[in-house]
Scaffold this motif. Sequence first.
Motif, PDB file in Angstrom:
ATOM      1  N   ASN A 149      -4.003   1.001 -12.166  1.00 34.59           N
ATOM      2  CA  ASN A 149      -3.892  -0.426 -12.475  1.00 34.59           C
ATOM      3  C   ASN A 149      -2.459  -0.786 -12.854  1.00 34.59           C
ATOM      4  O   ASN A 149      -1.896  -1.780 -12.364  1.00 34.59           O
ATOM      5  N   ASN A 150      -1.848   0.028 -13.701  1.00 33.65           N
ATOM      6  CA  ASN A 150      -0.461  -0.230 -14.099  1.00 33.65           C
ATOM      7  C   ASN A 150       0.494  -0.097 -12.925  1.00 33.65           C
ATOM      8  O   ASN A 150       1.445  -0.890 -12.777  1.00 33.65           O
ATOM      9  N   THR A 151       0.251   0.901 -12.073  1.00 33.43           N
ATOM     10  CA  THR A 151       1.109   1.104 -10.905  1.00 33.43           C
ATOM     11  C   THR A 151       1.032  -0.092  -9.954  1.00 33.43           C
ATOM     12  O   THR A 151       2.057  -0.580  -9.460  1.00 33.43           O
ATOM     13  N   MET A 152      -0.176  -0.581  -9.695  1.00 36.78           N
ATOM     14  CA  MET A 152      -0.338  -1.713  -8.781  1.00 36.78           C
ATOM     15  C   MET A 152       0.258  -2.991  -9.371  1.00 36.78           C
ATOM     16  O   MET A 152       0.798  -3.818  -8.631  1.00 36.78           O
ATOM     17  N   ARG A 153       0.190  -3.153 -10.678  1.00 39.14           N
ATOM     18  CA  ARG A 153       0.824  -4.322 -11.308  1.00 39.14           C
ATOM     19  C   ARG A 153       2.343  -4.271 -11.125  1.00 39.14           C
ATOM     20  O   ARG A 153       2.988  -5.289 -10.883  1.00 39.14           O
ATOM     21  N   ARG A 154       2.914  -3.066 -11.218  1.00 43.86           N
ATOM     22  CA  ARG A 154       4.357  -2.933 -10.989  1.00 43.86           C
ATOM     23  C   ARG A 154       4.706  -3.224  -9.534  1.00 43.86           C
ATOM     24  O   ARG A 154       5.730  -3.866  -9.247  1.00 43.86           O
ATOM     25  N   VAL A 155       3.857  -2.754  -8.610  1.00 46.83           N
ATOM     26  CA  VAL A 155       4.101  -3.017  -7.191  1.00 46.83           C
ATOM     27  C   VAL A 155       4.099  -4.515  -6.915  1.00 46.83           C
ATOM     28  O   VAL A 155       4.929  -5.036  -6.161  1.00 46.83           O
ATOM     29  N   ARG A 156       3.195  -5.236  -7.566  1.00 45.53           N
ATOM     30  CA  ARG A 156       3.076  -6.684  -7.346  1.00 45.53           C
ATOM     31  C   ARG A 156       3.940  -7.501  -8.297  1.00 45.53           C
ATOM     32  O   ARG A 156       3.891  -8.726  -8.290  1.00 45.53           O
ATOM     33  N   LYS A 157       4.719  -6.805  -9.151  1.00 45.09           N
ATOM     34  CA  LYS A 157       5.669  -7.456 -10.060  1.00 45.09           C
ATOM     35  C   LYS A 157       4.977  -8.514 -10.929  1.00 45.09           C
ATOM     36  O   LYS A 157       5.453  -9.653 -11.072  1.00 45.09           O
ATOM     37  N   LEU A 158       3.840  -8.133 -11.506  1.00 47.67           N
ATOM     38  CA  LEU A 158       3.107  -9.041 -12.387  1.00 47.67           C
ATOM     39  C   LEU A 158       3.646  -8.926 -13.808  1.00 47.67           C
ATOM     40  O   LEU A 158       3.902  -7.829 -14.306  1.00 47.67           O
ATOM     41  N   SER A 159       3.810 -10.067 -14.453  1.00 43.62           N
ATOM     42  CA  SER A 159       4.263 -10.073 -15.846  1.00 43.62           C
ATOM     43  C   SER A 159       3.096  -9.711 -16.758  1.00 43.62           C
ATOM     44  O   SER A 159       1.926  -9.808 -16.360  1.00 43.62           O
ATOM     45  N   PRO A 160       3.390  -9.304 -17.998  1.00 38.09           N
ATOM     46  CA  PRO A 160       2.300  -8.896 -18.912  1.00 38.09           C
ATOM     47  C   PRO A 160       1.263  -9.981 -19.168  1.00 38.09           C
ATOM     48  O   PRO A 160       0.118  -9.670 -19.513  1.00 38.09           O
ATOM     49  N   ALA A 171       0.832  -1.204   0.000  1.00 37.73           N
ATOM     50  CA  ALA A 171       0.000   0.000   0.000  1.00 37.73           C
ATOM     51  C   ALA A 171       0.866   1.253   0.000  1.00 37.73           C
ATOM     52  O   ALA A 171       0.596   2.219  -0.738  1.00 37.73           O
ATOM     53  N   VAL A 172       1.912   1.258   0.836  1.00 38.46           N
ATOM     54  CA  VAL A 172       2.821   2.413   0.892  1.00 38.46           C
ATOM     55  C   VAL A 172       3.556   2.580  -0.431  1.00 38.46           C
ATOM     56  O   VAL A 172       3.726   3.701  -0.934  1.00 38.46           O
ATOM     57  N   ALA A 173       3.991   1.452  -1.021  1.00 42.11           N
ATOM     58  CA  ALA A 173       4.694   1.511  -2.307  1.00 42.11           C
ATOM     59  C   ALA A 173       3.787   2.072  -3.398  1.00 42.11           C
ATOM     60  O   ALA A 173       4.219   2.889  -4.224  1.00 42.11           O
ATOM     61  N   PHE A 174       2.522   1.657  -3.381  1.00 41.01           N
ATOM     62  CA  PHE A 174       1.588   2.177  -4.383  1.00 41.01           C
ATOM     63  C   PHE A 174       1.412   3.685  -4.211  1.00 41.01           C
ATOM     64  O   PHE A 174       1.458   4.438  -5.188  1.00 41.01           O
ATOM     65  N   LYS A 175       1.228   4.121  -2.982  1.00 42.08           N
ATOM     66  CA  LYS A 175       0.995   5.548  -2.741  1.00 42.08           C
ATOM     67  C   LYS A 175       2.196   6.385  -3.159  1.00 42.08           C
ATOM     68  O   LYS A 175       2.042   7.491  -3.699  1.00 42.08           O
ATOM     69  N   SER A 176       3.388   5.874  -2.961  1.00 45.17           N
ATOM     70  CA  SER A 176       4.587   6.642  -3.316  1.00 45.17           C
ATOM     71  C   SER A 176       4.825   6.667  -4.827  1.00 45.17           C
ATOM     72  O   SER A 176       5.362   7.638  -5.359  1.00 45.17           O
ATOM     73  N   ASP A 207      -2.833 -12.218 -15.026  1.00 46.86           N
ATOM     74  CA  ASP A 207      -4.031 -11.435 -14.723  1.00 46.86           C
ATOM     75  C   ASP A 207      -3.822 -10.633 -13.440  1.00 46.86           C
ATOM     76  O   ASP A 207      -2.967 -10.964 -12.611  1.00 46.86           O
ATOM     77  N   ASN A 208      -4.619  -9.606 -13.272  1.00 43.07           N
ATOM     78  CA  ASN A 208      -4.584  -8.834 -12.027  1.00 43.07           C
ATOM     79  C   ASN A 208      -4.963  -9.729 -10.848  1.00 43.07           C
ATOM     80  O   ASN A 208      -5.885 -10.546 -10.934  1.00 43.07           O
ATOM     81  N   ASN A 209      -4.257  -9.585  -9.746  1.00 48.32           N
ATOM     82  CA  ASN A 209      -4.632 -10.286  -8.516  1.00 48.32           C
ATOM     83  C   ASN A 209      -5.025  -9.276  -7.437  1.00 48.32           C
ATOM     84  O   ASN A 209      -4.740  -9.436  -6.263  1.00 48.32           O
ATOM     85  N   PHE A 210      -5.696  -8.231  -7.882  1.00 46.20           N
ATOM     86  CA  PHE A 210      -6.223  -7.198  -6.997  1.00 46.20           C
ATOM     87  C   PHE A 210      -7.451  -6.606  -7.692  1.00 46.20           C
ATOM     88  O   PHE A 210      -7.690  -6.840  -8.882  1.00 46.20           O
ATOM     89  N   ALA A 236      -7.177   7.799 -14.854  1.00 47.39           N
ATOM     90  CA  ALA A 236      -6.592   7.605 -13.525  1.00 47.39           C
ATOM     91  C   ALA A 236      -6.638   6.140 -13.109  1.00 47.39           C
ATOM     92  O   ALA A 236      -5.694   5.627 -12.494  1.00 47.39           O
ATOM     93  N   ILE A 237      -7.736   5.450 -13.444  1.00 45.51           N
ATOM     94  CA  ILE A 237      -7.862   4.025 -13.113  1.00 45.51           C
ATOM     95  C   ILE A 237      -6.833   3.205 -13.889  1.00 45.51           C
ATOM     96  O   ILE A 237      -6.195   2.301 -13.336  1.00 45.51           O
ATOM     97  N   ASP A 238      -6.658   3.520 -15.167  1.00 45.28           N
ATOM     98  CA  ASP A 238      -5.646   2.804 -15.963  1.00 45.28           C
ATOM     99  C   ASP A 238      -4.257   2.996 -15.378  1.00 45.28           C
ATOM    100  O   ASP A 238      -3.466   2.047 -15.278  1.00 45.28           O
TER     101      ASP A 238
END
Length: 413
Positions: free
Chosen positions: A251-262, A92-97, A265-268, A246-248
Amino acid sequence: MFKLFRENVRIAMGSIRTQLLRTILTVLIIAIGITALVGILTVVSALENTISSDFASMGANTFNINQYENTSRRRGGEEREIINPIISYPEAVAFKSKYKYPLSETSISFTATSAAEVKYESTKTDPENTIVGVDEHFITNSGLETSLGRNFTGFDIQNNSYSCIVGSDFQKGLLKDMNPIDKIISIRGAKFKVIGVLKEKGSTFGNSQDLRVLIPIQVARSLFTAPKINYTMSIMVAKKEMLDQAIDDANNTMRRVRKLSPVQDNNFAVVRSDDLINRILGITKYLGMASWLIGIITVLGSSIALMNIMIVSVTERTREIGVRKALGAKRSTIAFQFFIETLLIGQLGGLVGIIFGIAIGFALATAMNFVFVIPWGAIMAAFITSFIVAVVSGLYPAIKAAYLDPIEALRYE
């Protein structure tokens, strides 16, 4: 024409008074169907209004990022359950930053417990209070307002001050008959100074929204150390037009935080506030459809009963019809007379059904803490339905009366 109409209404009212018991029973049969229709539609309208009132304050320019609920996906004809990981505090902190979308504010919060005991001096509450760890943007992003006092400041959150904002129920219970601002309450042995009181929100589905205490998030983390705490991020953008972009970006920011590959699927979950309203309101449409189905079935029985009673009325008044025809009454005049009588009975049943339906709907809405509104749509539907029932039910008896042979009618005993 008006004189003929008035004369037929007078004759119809006289016939209704002559057969008062039968008329009352017929009206009640119709009223039962209309009551079922209006009553359910009233409750559905109250439910929709409550949901809209509860969520509309969040605005159409906010969205949340949280953990998905358990979902099922089909693979090879079999279902497998996918459970998304919780959103941890570091994530959560990583996403906010990392989330730097223009003109946006991100809030981090978590529900510490929903069964906390709160004390003030020697008085304490039942253990049913919700404690929420929040930051300075939580109240604004959640569509909440304070009725007394103030919101948290950045200074309060950064310095982990032992201050709190309480729900409106604390003014009615624990802090009754006093100004709650600057009072000291105790949660798990820690002392908190009340700096604000939230405006009343009421209950949603039986859960009170006014029995909660907001405290700084780091203080909440130190007091409530349960494993696997799930955090929620709430984001507000300045304008609704910017929401999709803003949602897009989020979404991209949270995928980077969770280190998801292209290819993953989203796990959030990214949930818009207006999407949540639309989903719930979509469910209430099925309730409306069910009410119409129940109402139509009941009204169908009412129309059969009304038609049967009017046929009996025609049979009983065969001699009267013969006399009227012998005196020069036209077929249209005879048909119109019985048709008006059927319409009067149908509309009386509709009126009684509307009154009963609204009364029952109001009682149920009050019992379930829904926001009652006058269901104008249901009232119009009831009037139209009762009119159609009267037309369909009165058509055949009216035609039968109009085509009676006057000679045979005069002989009828």
